[in-house]
Design a protein around this motif. Structure first.
Motif, short mmCIF file in Angstrom:
data_model
loop_
_atom_site.label_atom_id
_atom_site.label_comp_id
_atom_site.label_asym_id
_atom_site.label_seq_id
_atom_site.Cartn_x
_atom_site.Cartn_y
_atom_site.Cartn_z
N ARG A 138 38.70 79.13 43.83
CA ARG A 138 37.31 79.16 43.37
C ARG A 138 36.49 80.22 44.11
NH1 ARG A 138 36.40 74.36 44.19
NH2 ARG A 138 36.54 73.47 42.11
N ASP A 139 36.49 80.18 45.41
CA ASP A 139 35.65 81.10 46.19
C ASP A 139 36.03 82.55 45.97
OD1 ASP A 139 34.31 78.91 47.16
OD2 ASP A 139 35.37 78.86 49.09
N ASP A 140 37.33 82.83 45.96
CA ASP A 140 37.78 84.21 45.74
C ASP A 140 37.42 84.70 44.34
OD1 ASP A 140 38.82 84.38 48.28
OD2 ASP A 140 40.85 83.84 47.68
N PHE A 141 37.53 83.80 43.37
CA PHE A 141 37.27 84.19 41.98
C PHE A 141 35.82 84.61 41.77
CE2 PHE A 141 36.06 82.91 37.59
CZ PHE A 141 36.81 83.86 36.91
N VAL A 142 34.88 83.87 42.34
CA VAL A 142 33.47 84.17 42.13
C VAL A 142 33.05 85.46 42.83
CG1 VAL A 142 32.87 81.74 41.79
CG2 VAL A 142 32.68 82.75 44.07
N GLU A 143 33.90 85.99 43.69
CA GLU A 143 33.59 87.25 44.36
C GLU A 143 34.11 88.46 43.59
OE1 GLU A 143 31.74 87.67 47.05
OE2 GLU A 143 31.37 85.49 47.09
N THR A 144 34.83 88.26 42.51
CA THR A 144 35.43 89.37 41.78
C THR A 144 34.42 90.05 40.86
OG1 THR A 144 36.14 87.97 39.92
CG2 THR A 144 37.68 88.21 41.79
N ASP A 145 34.69 91.32 40.55
CA ASP A 145 33.86 92.06 39.60
C ASP A 145 33.93 91.41 38.22
OD1 ASP A 145 33.18 93.85 41.57
OD2 ASP A 145 34.72 95.33 41.02
N PHE A 146 35.10 90.88 37.87
CA PHE A 146 35.24 90.24 36.56
C PHE A 146 34.29 89.05 36.43
CE2 PHE A 146 37.09 86.85 33.96
CZ PHE A 146 37.23 87.51 32.75
N TYR A 147 34.19 88.25 37.48
CA TYR A 147 33.28 87.10 37.44
C TYR A 147 31.83 87.56 37.28
CZ TYR A 147 30.68 82.96 38.86
OH TYR A 147 29.80 81.90 38.89
N GLN A 148 31.44 88.59 38.00
CA GLN A 148 30.08 89.10 37.89
C GLN A 148 29.79 89.59 36.48
OE1 GLN A 148 28.04 88.53 40.42
NE2 GLN A 148 29.84 87.68 41.47
N TRP A 149 30.77 90.20 35.85
CA TRP A 149 30.62 90.61 34.45
C TRP A 149 30.57 89.39 33.53
CZ3 TRP A 149 34.22 89.83 30.45
CH2 TRP A 149 33.91 90.46 29.23
N LEU A 150 31.44 88.41 33.79
CA LEU A 150 31.55 87.24 32.93
C LEU A 150 30.26 86.43 32.86
CD1 LEU A 150 33.34 85.41 31.16
CD2 LEU A 150 34.09 84.27 33.26
N ILE A 151 29.58 86.25 33.99
CA ILE A 151 28.40 85.40 34.00
C ILE A 151 27.22 86.04 33.25
CG2 ILE A 151 29.02 84.19 36.12
CD1 ILE A 151 27.11 86.00 37.64
N GLU A 152 27.38 87.28 32.85
CA GLU A 152 26.35 87.93 32.04
C GLU A 152 26.63 87.80 30.55
OE1 GLU A 152 26.30 91.94 33.36
OE2 GLU A 152 25.50 91.48 35.36
N GLN A 153 27.76 87.20 30.20
CA GLN A 153 28.13 87.06 28.79
C GLN A 153 27.47 85.81 28.18
OE1 GLN A 153 29.77 89.84 27.74
NE2 GLN A 153 29.46 90.31 29.92
N ASP A 154 27.68 85.61 26.87
CA ASP A 154 27.06 84.48 26.17
C ASP A 154 27.62 83.16 26.68
OD1 ASP A 154 29.21 83.41 23.95
OD2 ASP A 154 29.44 85.56 24.34
N ASP A 155 26.88 82.07 26.45
CA ASP A 155 27.24 80.76 26.99
C ASP A 155 28.60 80.27 26.51
OD1 ASP A 155 24.91 80.66 28.42
OD2 ASP A 155 23.83 79.42 26.98
N ASP A 156 28.92 80.53 25.25
CA ASP A 156 30.19 80.06 24.70
C ASP A 156 31.36 80.73 25.42
OD1 ASP A 156 31.90 78.76 22.57
OD2 ASP A 156 32.37 80.88 22.20
N THR A 157 31.26 82.03 25.64
CA THR A 157 32.32 82.75 26.34
C THR A 157 32.46 82.27 27.77
OG1 THR A 157 32.01 84.72 24.97
CG2 THR A 157 33.11 85.02 27.09
N LYS A 158 31.32 82.12 28.45
CA LYS A 158 31.35 81.67 29.85
C LYS A 158 31.95 80.27 29.97
CE LYS A 158 26.98 82.43 30.62
NZ LYS A 158 25.65 82.54 31.27
N SER A 159 31.49 79.34 29.12
CA SER A 159 31.96 77.96 29.25
C SER A 159 33.44 77.84 28.93
CB SER A 159 31.15 77.03 28.32
OG SER A 159 31.36 77.38 26.96
N TYR A 160 33.92 78.66 28.00
CA TYR A 160 35.33 78.61 27.62
C TYR A 160 36.23 79.00 28.79
CZ TYR A 160 39.41 79.12 24.56
OH TYR A 160 40.64 79.00 23.97
#
Length: 431
Positions: A388-410
């Motif tokens: 969990r901690d390592d994942f939220v530090e990735t560039d992919f996670y930072q990009w993901l949290i800017e996407q629509d709610d359906d994509t993020k929740s999936y």
């Protein structure tokens, strides 16, 4: 009516108990496994059809090796010399009668080693409309009724049950003279149709009356109750809809709380996860053990001291050590890697269309699918906290949290809502 039943059960209780037969240690060592989904080998002509089934469903069950994994698991239990093996439903692939008969023969090895298996049905086990062979052509094969289920598994809980429920396949088994386990039938096989099996579960109202009677009897005799169900007693994650948690779970929680049932063992989710809920009289803990057939192919190892403590932790079936002297199959010799890759592939075999429809390019779709596959491996095996901690530090996670709610929740539901310690717990029972 309840009073009459209580009197009758009290009279029956005066018979010889397990503790009068032999001296037993105060701590009970038992194991829980679930969703083993075995099939009679004689029904299988083409194992490649298993991959189609598992990958199309996206659940990553290692159906090709269900028999091997079961045999290795049984060998490990015999070497461990524990007392009980609890199987919380979905014993067979799709309720094939011959698969139940084949499984009963395997479980007899535990009986011969003085280990008592205790089983209950899951939604795949009884009156299944999808019971079939795997070959060319695939043909229907007989399933079984509830009565036949109890007969086939008579030596694995039903024959020596302390009490049986007249309205379901639920029963009570005496673990010690001061500890009983409620093995509760929550499968709704009576709702099955030719179109498919009912996957939801509930406890019938008449069975609730029976549980209250058992609870009163347990209190009167200084006995602690724990329980086991196929469907979860508590919702573990918003991803898991109502078909995974008991449909009448609020009533079940209230009655369990009134009867001081503090621990429930469940399955069905194929995920390793532990949930707790504070109720009027104390906490209730629902321990869901992941499927024996999915990564990391684990079971729950339990040390239970009645009125004192309930310790649970997972252990993995050691397929690779077994394979070193019993197989040349590379899948089994490198089983951990194979199981991970298979489950990850199953997790990414579906869902790309939803991302394509949103306008993501090929590279973005591949990244989203890859992330979903990896996170599913960690979540369903109960290890999401490790990444969990390592994942939220990735560039992919930072990009993901800017996407629509359906994509993020999936993508994120699994890792955001996973319990911190889903693989082990120590529950005090003396408070």
């Amino acid at each position: 009516m309840k009073k009459i039943l209580l009197i009758l059960l009290t009279i029956l209780l005066t018979g010889c108990t397990q503790s009068q037969v032999k001296e037993l240690p105060p701590t009970i060592h038992m194991v829980v496994t679930t969703d083993i989904h075995v099939i009679d080998p004689s029904l299988v002509e083409n194992k490649s059809l298993y991959d189609d089934l598992s990958l199309n469903y996206g659940d990553g069950r290692l159906l090709n090796y269900s028999g091997d994994i079961l045999q290795i698991f049984i060998d490990e239990m015999i070497q461990t010399k524990l007392e009980y093996v609890i199987i919380t439903g979905d014993l067979t692939l799709d309720g094939e009668k011959s698969s139940h008969e084949w499984l009963a023969k395997q479980l007899d090895k535990l009986i011969q080693a003085d280990i008592q298996p205790l089983v209950i049905p899951g939604n795949h086990d009884i009156m299944s409309p999808t019971s079939r062979t795997y070959g060319s052509p695939s043909t229907y094969t007989p399933t079984l009724s509830a009565e036949e289920f109890a007969s086939i598994y008579k030596n694995y809980g039903y024959k020596n049950a302390l009490y049986r429920d007249e309205n379901s396949l639920s029963y009570v088994y005496e673990l010690r003279d001061n500890a009983w386990i409620l093995m509760l039938d929550t499968a709704m096989y009576y709702e099955n149709t030719s179109l498919g099996a009912e996957s939801s579960g509930k406890i019938p109202s008449e069975t609730f009356d029976w549980i209250e009677t058992i609870g009163a009897l347990a209190k009167e005799n200084g006995v602690e109750l724990i329980s086991s169900t196929h469907h979860s007693l508590i919702q573990h994650n918003s991803y898991f809809n109502s078909s995974y948690t008991l449909l009448n779970t609020l009533k079940a929680q209230r009655i369990f709380d009134e009867q001081n049932i503090r621990v429930n063992l469940s399955g069905h989710l194929h995920a390793q996860t532990i949930a707790q809920k504070e109720l009027t009289n104390g906490n209730i803990t629902d321990i869901c053990t992941s499927s024996l057939l999915t990564y990391t192919n684990q079971y729950g190892d339990i040390h239970y001291t009645p009125f004192n403590n309930f310790d649970y932790k997972t252990k993995e079936v050691d397929v690779e050590t077994w394979a070193q002297t019993n197989s040349t199959n590379p899948d089994l010799l490198e089983f951990e890697e194979y199981s991970y890759a298979y489950f990850k592939h199953a997790s990414t075999s579906r869902g790309a269309d939803r991302f394509i429809s949103k306008g993501y390019n090929d590279e973005q779709v591949a990244s989203l699918q890859e992330a979903k596959g990896i996170l599913n491996c960690y979540y369903f095996s109960g290890s999401a906290n490790e990444v969990r901690d390592d994942f939220v530090e990735t560039d992919f996670y930072q990009w993901l949290i800017e996407q629509d709610d359906d994509t993020k929740s999936y993508i994120l539901t699994m890792i955001q809502e996973s319990p911190i310690y889903p693989k082990e717990i120590s529950i005090p029972l003396n408070s």
